[in-house]
Design a protein around this motif. Structure first.
Motif, PDB file in Angstrom:
ATOM      1  N   UNK A   1      19.104 141.913 143.401  1.00  0.00           N
ATOM      2  CA  UNK A   1      20.518 141.716 143.692  1.00  0.00           C
ATOM      3  C   UNK A   1      20.804 142.104 145.126  1.00  0.00           C
ATOM      4  N   UNK A   2      21.494 141.218 145.851  1.00  0.00           N
ATOM      5  CA  UNK A   2      21.952 141.541 147.191  1.00  0.00           C
ATOM      6  C   UNK A   2      23.392 141.124 147.338  1.00  0.00           C
ATOM      7  N   UNK A   3      24.086 141.715 148.301  1.00  0.00           N
ATOM      8  CA  UNK A   3      25.503 141.430 148.454  1.00  0.00           C
ATOM      9  C   UNK A   3      25.791 140.415 149.524  1.00  0.00           C
ATOM     10  N   UNK A   4      25.295 140.641 150.705  1.00  0.00           N
ATOM     11  CA  UNK A   4      25.719 139.776 151.802  1.00  0.00           C
ATOM     12  C   UNK A   4      24.572 139.389 152.672  1.00  0.00           C
TER      13      UNK A   4
ATOM     14  N   UNK B   1      23.411 148.650 141.110  1.00  0.00           N
ATOM     15  CA  UNK B   1      24.513 147.900 141.724  1.00  0.00           C
ATOM     16  C   UNK B   1      25.635 147.669 140.719  1.00  0.00           C
ATOM     17  N   UNK B   2      25.267 147.363 139.467  1.00  0.00           N
ATOM     18  CA  UNK B   2      26.285 147.138 138.445  1.00  0.00           C
ATOM     19  C   UNK B   2      27.165 148.369 138.245  1.00  0.00           C
ATOM     20  N   UNK B   3      26.559 149.552 138.339  1.00  0.00           N
ATOM     21  CA  UNK B   3      27.358 150.760 138.161  1.00  0.00           C
ATOM     22  C   UNK B   3      28.441 150.869 139.230  1.00  0.00           C
TER      23      UNK B   3
ATOM     24  N   UNK C   1      30.778 135.712 149.530  1.00  0.00           N
ATOM     25  CA  UNK C   1      31.759 134.741 149.041  1.00  0.00           C
ATOM     26  C   UNK C   1      31.106 133.722 148.118  1.00  0.00           C
ATOM     27  N   UNK C   2      29.906 133.258 148.472  1.00  0.00           N
ATOM     28  CA  UNK C   2      29.190 132.325 147.592  1.00  0.00           C
ATOM     29  C   UNK C   2      28.963 132.944 146.220  1.00  0.00           C
ATOM     30  N   UNK C   3      28.588 134.227 146.210  1.00  0.00           N
ATOM     31  CA  UNK C   3      28.327 134.884 144.923  1.00  0.00           C
ATOM     32  C   UNK C   3      29.599 135.004 144.091  1.00  0.00           C
TER      33      UNK C   3
ATOM     34  N   UNK D   1      29.858 133.185 140.647  1.00  0.00           N
ATOM     35  CA  UNK D   1      29.476 134.195 139.654  1.00  0.00           C
ATOM     36  C   UNK D   1      27.969 134.449 139.666  1.00  0.00           C
ATOM     37  N   UNK D   2      27.422 134.583 140.864  1.00  0.00           N
ATOM     38  CA  UNK D   2      25.988 134.833 141.029  1.00  0.00           C
ATOM     39  C   UNK D   2      25.781 136.316 141.285  1.00  0.00           C
ATOM     40  N   UNK D   3      24.854 136.933 140.571  1.00  0.00           N
ATOM     41  CA  UNK D   3      24.636 138.368 140.716  1.00  0.00           C
ATOM     42  C   UNK D   3      23.534 138.675 141.723  1.00  0.00           C
ATOM     43  N   UNK D   4      22.592 137.784 141.897  1.00  0.00           N
ATOM     44  CA  UNK D   4      21.488 138.059 142.812  1.00  0.00           C
ATOM     45  C   UNK D   4      21.327 136.951 143.829  1.00  0.00           C
ATOM     46  N   UNK D   5      20.064 136.629 144.138  1.00  0.00           N
ATOM     47  CA  UNK D   5      19.775 135.578 145.122  1.00  0.00           C
ATOM     48  C   UNK D   5      19.203 134.320 144.482  1.00  0.00           C
TER      49      UNK D   5
END
Length: 691
Positions: A18-21, A107-109, A528-530, A534-538
């Motif tokens: 999982x990554x954010x940006x 990350x979910x936490x 923004x894409x995620x 509704x994408x959690x990872x890459x």
């Protein structure tokens, strides 16, 4: 022109960290040992230093999140750290699935803790550190060969990760055959070239990659040779495309952002258009013409094809400086003196090896290759939005075929308000021009076309396309049901899809796409894409439809400059830039040699989302406003406090963008001062951060 050609698939084999940006987010690059023939084989290892072929493991908590952390935040951060380090232990032990689970849990936490990460600086800092560290681990896993989609590899991509000995028998046979091999390029055979011939001939991955590339060559060979001949260039330069992309027009380097058959960077003086609608790097014809111009320019400068190839890979300025520094205008002399980067050292021998093998197919087991049929098409010029679904309805060609014929289209729609050469199946041009005229020009982005079949009724057609029967009858001037039988075709008044605010569109994921690459194409952030999808990872899948918010079209008023030129504001003569199609925040920062942080502060931006027509301050307007003066003073103080610093050593979790922000400089300056061609840096690397 690739900056890093380790072209890999964007998905891991069952591994999705999982990554954010991805905007401005680059990864840590493991150091590449300098070998005579090729870099050493990476060993898959949990812990490794810069000299052992793997990236050092990042520590997300290497810097404090802040001095004033509440007890609630501290408890959350402690729990997140425990989960992260549990995943780290599993990563080190090779348990990638377990590591993924723990990383996602960490990350979910943070995402479900009930605290707004946008306003809680401590938790947001922890979030950014964790996902940034996981990004680094993901890249390390990719580099160590855990990726899927090996058929999409390139010769440079796979050969840069191996070392292979010179086989005396192979060398002797190659030398004998070279005497009778005809080529308009100088085909030199030495130990460096022979080692790659041995690799491509005697390893499964090397042989399969070369075969797949040569199969695709059949589709584009006539076109490429025609462009080369028109520009008076050697026809055997075609083998540079074997190394660059394996003749895949939509090949995309997930690390450098280079794309297309000839691996051009997203923005550069190549004469290729790149905006929110089209990316001409992916057009095989236009990209080949751009390649011909650039390689011809490089050859005119060096008068040597090997140096010209090296310049294409590394940059003509870098090669020129190496020549001046050593006094040798010879690729092989530069090679032996160790002044070329590892990738460029290997680049030319790989191309020569591919050319020698392709021109002697019987010797190297390439005689049975079934080449793809040549690319053939009709061309029609468009000036309005035309959806490829409508083109498919009229021509009978599947949308996937039309996308393959028009790979530069980013949205499955021709661009509005500009000329575009739309490719359609051979023999369909006349009928297409006749039938498309039935659809109003302003409706071609959404309306469809239907050939009337025996048994069709207004009800059945309306039901098939989910439209109103009355509206269907009205637009086709059908007064009675019996009138339908008199028609060969009808137009379908489908309504334009109602997406989210910001004129969102749908984009179909292509082979080799990555979230970062898609975000770069459309000038949005990976975050923004995620959120939109509704994408959690890459992990994204080829063929998947993604929602992407298109730049909002604006009318320019008053003194706004629609051409995107810089104007001056009355506020302390601050420079103002008007955003154009295809712009993104990072590109604007680079263009005006400022940092992303400055741009965000000056323009009150919280993220990376900008829109066409928006006006941005590209110099500090704070001198006339007390509120902005606070930001200016803070930022100036930060620069002053570090003004004595000339060099910085890269630490775990660092990125090029982050370092630039830290020292108040632009990414362009960092690259120029350190002779960097892309965004990849490695732990322990010493970077100049002041002129």
């Amino acid at each position: 022109m690739a900056v890093n050609r380790n072209l890999v698939a964007a998905t891991l084999a069952g591994i999705c960290f999982f990554t954010l940006t991805g905007c401005g987010q680059q990864h840590v690059q493991s150091s590449v040992p300098a070998q005579a023939s090729a870099p050493a084989v990476r060993r898959v290892s949990g812990t490794s230093g810069p000299d052992s072929g793997g990236a050092m493991l990042p520590n997300p908590s290497s810097e404090p999140a802040g001095n004033n952390i509440s007890d609630r935040d501290q408890q959350i951060i402690t729990s997140v750290e425990q989960k992260y380090h549990a995943g780290l232990d599993k990563y080190q032990n090779g348990d990638m699935a377990g590591a993924k689970k723990d990383f996602n849990s960490a990350v979910d936490q943070l995402l479900t803790c009930g605290v707004n990460l946008q306003t809680d600086t401590a938790l947001r800092a922890e979030f950014d550190r964790v996902v940034g560290s996981v990004d680094t681990l993901e890249l390390d896993a990719l580099k160590q060969g855990l990726e899927s989609g090996q058929n999409n590899q390139t010769l440079v991509g796979i050969a840069n990760n191996v070392t292979f000995p010179v086989n005396p028998k192979v060398l002797a046979q190659a030398k004998a055959e070279l005497k009778t091999t005809k080529s308009d390029l100088p085909l030199l055979l030495n130990d460096y070239v022979a080692s790659y011939i041995n690799f491509f001939q005697n390893t499964q991955s090397g042989h399969d990659t070369l075969v797949a590339s040569l199969q695709r060559e059949g589709r584009y060979k006539d076109m490429i040779e025609g462009v080369l001949k028109k520009n008076h260039l050697p026809l055997d330069l075609i083998y540079q495309a074997v190394a660059e992309s394996g003749f895949r027009p939509t090949a995309l380097n997930p690390y450098s952002g280079a794309g297309g058959m000839w691996q051009f960077m997203p923005y550069g003086p190549y004469g290729l258009k790149h905006n929110a609608w089209v990316d001409e790097r992916f057009d095989p014809v236009l990209a080949t013409e751009a390649y011909a111009r650039l390689i011809k320019k490089d050859y005119d400068q060096f008068d040597d094809w090997y140096l010209a190839m090296a310049a294409y890979d590394w940059g003509a300025g870098n090669v020129q400086r190496a020549v001046q520094r050593t006094g040798y205008a010879s690729f092989w002399q530069l090679y032996r003196r160790g002044v070329l980067p590892a990738e460029t050292r290997n680049y030319v021998p790989i191309i020569l090896a591919a050319a020698i093998m392709a021109k002697n197919p019987g010797q190297y087991g390439l005689s049975d290759i079934k080449f793809d049929p040549p690319m053939q098409y009709d061309t029609v010029q468009t000036h309005t939005e035309i959806n490829l679904k409508l083109v498919s309805d009229i021509t009978g060609a599947p949308v996937a075929q039309l996308e393959a014929m028009n790979p530069s289209l980013l949205r499955g729609v021709t661009p509005p308000g500009e000329e575009f050469d739309l490719r359609i199946p051979v023999g369909t041009k006349k009928s297409f021009e006749h039938d498309i005229a039935m659809v109003p020009a302003d409706k071609r982005a959404s309306w469809r076309f239907h050939f009337v079949q025996p048994g069709d009724t207004l009800d059945s057609i309306a039901a098939k396309y989910h439209v109103s029967k009355d509206e269907l009858a009205a637009v086709n001037q059908i007064d009675a049901p019996s009138d339908l039988a008199q028609l060969d075709a009808v137009v379908i008044p489908e309504r334009a899809p109602q997406y989210m605010p910001g004129h969102a569109v749908l984009y179909r994921v292509r082979n080799g796409d990555t979230l970062t690459g898609i975000a770069d194409r459309f000038g949005v952030s990976v975050r923004e894409l995620r959120i939109w999808n509704h994408i959690r990872g890459n992990l994204i899948q080829t063929g998947h439809l993604m929602r992407i918010a298109a730049p909002t079209r604006r009318y320019y008023r008053g003194s706004q400059d629609a051409s995107g030129r810089v104007s001056y504001s009355s506020r302390a003569h601050a420079r103002v830039y008007t955003i154009r199609n295809g712009d993104n925040l990072g590109g604007i920062a680079d263009r005006f040699h400022v940092s992303l942080t400055d741009l965000r502060i000056w323009n009150h931006l919280r993220g990376n989302l900008i829109h066409v027509g928006q006006r941005l301050y590209v110099t500090d307007p704070a001198k006339t406003t007390a509120r902005r003066a606070v930001h200016s003073t803070h930022h100036s103080a930060r620069r002053a406090s570090r003004s004595h610093v000339s060099f910085y050593r890269v630490r775990p979790g660092d990125t090029l963008g982050g370092i630039a922000d830290r020292f108040g400089i632009s990414i362009t300056e960092l690259r120029r001062w350190n002779h960097l061609r892309g965004n990849l840096i490695h732990i322990g690397q010493r970077l100049r951060v002041a002129p």
